[in-house]
Design a protein around this motif. Structure first.
Motif, PDB file in Angstrom:
ATOM      1  N   ARG A   1       0.967  -1.263   0.007  1.00  6.07           N
ATOM      2  CA  ARG A   1      -0.081  -0.030  -0.092  1.00  6.07           C
ATOM      3  C   ARG A   1       0.930   1.176   0.074  1.00  6.07           C
ATOM      4  O   ARG A   1       1.849   1.218   0.499  1.00  6.07           O
ATOM      5  N   ARG A   2       0.169   2.200  -0.736  1.00  7.15           N
ATOM      6  CA  ARG A   2       1.105   3.542  -0.684  1.00  7.15           C
ATOM      7  C   ARG A   2       1.087   4.248   0.472  1.00  7.15           C
ATOM      8  O   ARG A   2       0.111   4.206   1.358  1.00  7.15           O
ATOM      9  N   LEU A   3       2.222   4.792   0.930  1.00 11.88           N
ATOM     10  CA  LEU A   3       2.323   5.278   2.244  1.00 11.88           C
ATOM     11  C   LEU A   3       2.297   6.941   2.304  1.00 11.88           C
ATOM     12  O   LEU A   3       2.696   7.537   1.331  1.00 11.88           O
ATOM     13  N   ARG A   4       1.427   7.515   3.038  1.00 12.69           N
ATOM     14  CA  ARG A   4       1.288   8.875   3.264  1.00 12.69           C
ATOM     15  C   ARG A   4       1.322   9.445   4.541  1.00 12.69           C
ATOM     16  O   ARG A   4       0.868   8.647   5.723  1.00 12.69           O
ATOM     17  N   VAL A   5       2.284  10.578   4.858  1.00 15.26           N
ATOM     18  CA  VAL A   5       2.246  11.001   6.293  1.00 15.26           C
ATOM     19  C   VAL A   5       0.996  11.657   6.792  1.00 15.26           C
ATOM     20  O   VAL A   5       0.128  11.751   5.792  1.00 15.26           O
ATOM     21  N   SER A   6       0.763  12.132   8.090  1.00 12.14           N
ATOM     22  CA  SER A   6      -0.272  12.170   8.700  1.00 12.14           C
ATOM     23  C   SER A   6      -0.631  13.721   8.265  1.00 12.14           C
ATOM     24  O   SER A   6       0.145  14.581   7.758  1.00 12.14           O
ATOM     25  N   GLY A   7      -1.922  14.217   8.412  1.00 13.59           N
ATOM     26  CA  GLY A   7      -2.064  15.591   8.340  1.00 13.59           C
ATOM     27  C   GLY A   7      -2.247  16.443   9.322  1.00 13.59           C
ATOM     28  O   GLY A   7      -2.585  17.333   9.448  1.00 13.59           O
ATOM     29  N   VAL A   8      -1.653  16.037  10.615  1.00 12.45           N
ATOM     30  CA  VAL A   8      -1.676  16.729  11.646  1.00 12.45           C
ATOM     31  C   VAL A   8      -0.996  17.982  11.623  1.00 12.45           C
ATOM     32  O   VAL A   8       0.083  18.076  11.171  1.00 12.45           O
TER      33      VAL A   8
END
Length: 260
Positions: free
Chosen positions: A143-150
């Motif tokens: 699965r493609r990884l994405r950092v958080s939106g915090v």
């Protein structure tokens, strides 16, 4: 930007070879442990993994340089493979599962391929320049990884490896100030915390002391997942001796506290 898909395939094969050795030696009753001049431990598995990877690279990429934690080398101006056979050796030798093999290809000073393989967790993370960051758990599809939106420190999750290291290498007070500004803190440590930043599970990982082989692979995983990766002064790169990995939105706020 040139494609490094073939180099990523080589790196993944290196990780497969490493996993075969580390699985066999993990929790082995006859594991041999020595201490290096800097007092850090090294096991027979560390050296066996690095030797195996160097053998593969000698066949697959004979013109490339190699820098490894156990056998040395230099970071040249061209293509250099940077390998840490077991990141988290202290965990490995005590039977803890939080360790991984780190593999990076650096071209003209920039990581273009990174693979982090943690077989005791059944986890692997990887990235290729311009191609995004990906991860797997056990037999699941990548699965493609994405950092958080915090976007606020008061909502952020922070990790380091060893709080005591901040006293010797940077500032314990500055780290504790950052910890107090954040919502929650843990010590996932080593490679794991950076990969958790990349997959959005935590928001900030900070290290007051680290080597190039600790950071090259995780840098590209974090940045290809949309995050930011610098040293503690804010200088981009993996070879400055410290590290700050964030989701990007929190980077300047974290730097301001760490350097306040």
């Amino acid at each position: 930007m040139p494609s490094h898909a073939d180099d990523l395939s080589v790196a993944l094969r290196l990780a497969d070879a490493a996993d075969e050795i580390t699985r066999a030696r993990f929790r082995a009753a006859d594991l041999v442990v020595d201490r290096k001049p800097d007092r850090t431990p090294v096991t027979d598995a560390d050296t066996a993994v690095e030797d195996a990877m160097r053998s593969v690279l000698a066949h697959e990429r004979p013109a490339d340089a190699i820098l490894g934690e156990e056998r040395g080398g230099t970071l040249g101006a061209g293509r250099t493979w940077i390998v840490d056979p077991i990141d988290g050796t202290k965990n490995f030798l005590r039977g803890g599962p939080a360790w991984a093999t780190l593999i990076a290809l650096v071209d003209e000073g920039l990581p273009v391929v990174g693979v982090v393989s943690a077989p005791a967790f059944g986890r692997r993370w990887w990235a290729c320049a311009g191609g995004g960051a990906f991860g797997t758990f056990l037999e699941e599809a990548p699965r493609r990884l994405r950092v958080s939106g915090v976007a606020s420190l008061e909502d952020a999750y922070l990790s380091t490896t060893d709080v005591n290291a901040w006293t010797q290498y940077h500032s314990r007070e500055r780290y504790l100030a950052l910890a107090e500004a954040c919502w929650e803190t843990r010590a996932f440590g080593d490679y794991w915390q950076h990969c958790l930043v990349a997959e959005g599970a935590i928001d900030i990982a900070a290290e007051p002391i680290a080597n190039a082989w600790d950071l090259a692979a995780v840098q590209i995983v974090v940045t290809e997942a949309g995050g930011e990766f610098t040293d503690l002064s804010g200088k981009p790169g993996f070879d400055h001796g410290t590290a700050l990995a964030t989701n990007g939105r929190l980077h300047q706020a974290a730097l301001a506290i760490l350097n306040g």
